[in-house]
Design a protein around this motif. Sequence first.
Motif, PDB file in Angstrom:
ATOM      1  N   ARG A 174       0.828  -1.208   0.000  1.00 15.70           N
ATOM      2  CA  ARG A 174       0.000   0.000   0.000  1.00 15.70           C
ATOM      3  C   ARG A 174       0.859   1.253   0.000  1.00 15.70           C
ATOM      4  O   ARG A 174       0.533   2.246  -0.652  1.00 15.70           O
ATOM      5  N   LYS A 190      -3.471   0.861 -10.680  1.00 16.02           N
ATOM      6  CA  LYS A 190      -4.714   0.212 -10.269  1.00 16.02           C
ATOM      7  C   LYS A 190      -4.396  -1.044  -9.455  1.00 16.02           C
ATOM      8  O   LYS A 190      -3.672  -1.922  -9.925  1.00 16.02           O
ATOM      9  N   PRO A 191      -4.950  -1.144  -8.235  1.00 16.44           N
ATOM     10  CA  PRO A 191      -4.742  -2.362  -7.443  1.00 16.44           C
ATOM     11  C   PRO A 191      -5.488  -3.536  -8.055  1.00 16.44           C
ATOM     12  O   PRO A 191      -6.517  -3.367  -8.713  1.00 16.44           O
ATOM     13  N   VAL A 192      -4.965  -4.728  -7.842  1.00 20.40           N
ATOM     14  CA  VAL A 192      -5.569  -5.953  -8.363  1.00 20.40           C
ATOM     15  C   VAL A 192      -6.303  -6.659  -7.238  1.00 20.40           C
ATOM     16  O   VAL A 192      -5.773  -6.797  -6.128  1.00 20.40           O
ATOM     17  N   ARG A 193      -7.537  -7.095  -7.507  1.00 15.98           N
ATOM     18  CA  ARG A 193      -8.303  -7.817  -6.491  1.00 15.98           C
ATOM     19  C   ARG A 193      -7.579  -9.117  -6.139  1.00 15.98           C
ATOM     20  O   ARG A 193      -7.116  -9.848  -7.003  1.00 15.98           O
ATOM     21  N   GLN A 194      -7.485  -9.401  -4.853  1.00 15.60           N
ATOM     22  CA  GLN A 194      -6.787 -10.601  -4.420  1.00 15.60           C
ATOM     23  C   GLN A 194      -7.501 -11.224  -3.225  1.00 15.60           C
ATOM     24  O   GLN A 194      -8.366 -10.602  -2.612  1.00 15.60           O
ATOM     25  N   THR A 195      -7.141 -12.461  -2.909  1.00 14.32           N
ATOM     26  CA  THR A 195      -7.798 -13.171  -1.818  1.00 14.32           C
ATOM     27  C   THR A 195      -7.404 -12.577  -0.480  1.00 14.32           C
ATOM     28  O   THR A 195      -6.317 -12.013  -0.325  1.00 14.32           O
ATOM     29  N   SER A 196      -8.278 -12.721   0.499  1.00 15.72           N
ATOM     30  CA  SER A 196      -8.048 -12.123   1.814  1.00 15.72           C
ATOM     31  C   SER A 196      -6.881 -12.755   2.555  1.00 15.72           C
ATOM     32  O   SER A 196      -6.305 -12.145   3.450  1.00 15.72           O
ATOM     33  N   SER A 198      -4.038 -13.586   1.234  1.00 16.93           N
ATOM     34  CA  SER A 198      -2.768 -13.274   0.576  1.00 16.93           C
ATOM     35  C   SER A 198      -1.958 -12.304   1.422  1.00 16.93           C
ATOM     36  O   SER A 198      -2.499 -11.382   2.031  1.00 16.93           O
TER      37      SER A 198
END
Length: 233
Positions: A174, A190-196, A198
């Motif tokens: 971040r 742009k941030p990439v969606r990722q699993t919680s 990770s």
Amino acid sequence: MDSPLSVGFPGIVVVELEALCGSLQPTALQSLEHRLSKGIDRSWQGVVLTCSQLPYFSCGLLNVLLRCHKRANCRHQRIVLCQVSPFCRQQLALTRLDTLWDQFDTIEAAIAAFAKSCDHELHAGHECDAFGAGRPASNSGPSSKETFMKTFQVWTRPLGAACRVRVDGIQNGRWLYSQLARSCGTGNCKPVRQTSDSNSFVFVVNFTSQMTSSALSTVLSRIPEVQLMTQPA
């Protein structure tokens, strides 16, 4: 043709950075290094670089400035910057090079700082060097600018007109994302969606005319906290 050196205060030389110096053109950079070296040799306090015509700091330009910074330090002098654009300020902050060179809004402010520092050193009974660099050296502790985060790993993967960046540690990611977003523009990161579950933070940087693939690599390599990994992200 080289722009002339000008003396703005006894012992201070002013050098203008033209727009061409921001490029990677060897001729322009060699000319600049020659002028800066000449300015350092002529001054006994330091050099003021005016950056009003400079669109960005290229890798080649930063290397020239770092070499001249070392030359000036050996002579107990300082290089300072003035009229630096917001984008260039962000570049310097991102690479931590803002800790090397003081920045001022105007030439007059930079010269006044030299003069004030010189007066202070003379009244203290020290030989006059710019910005508190009088001899003997001060015993003051490190400034807040010298306090850095711990090193973290960063992986990159080219995606054509963009680059995927993966950072070890959510907070680290971040922080790096916010730094690059300020430098490149929020719309270009742009941030990439990722699993919680990770432990990595992933984002994509879209290349622009100023933030090219090589420029991004240079910026990342110059951030002290970043350890660039060879494996792709």
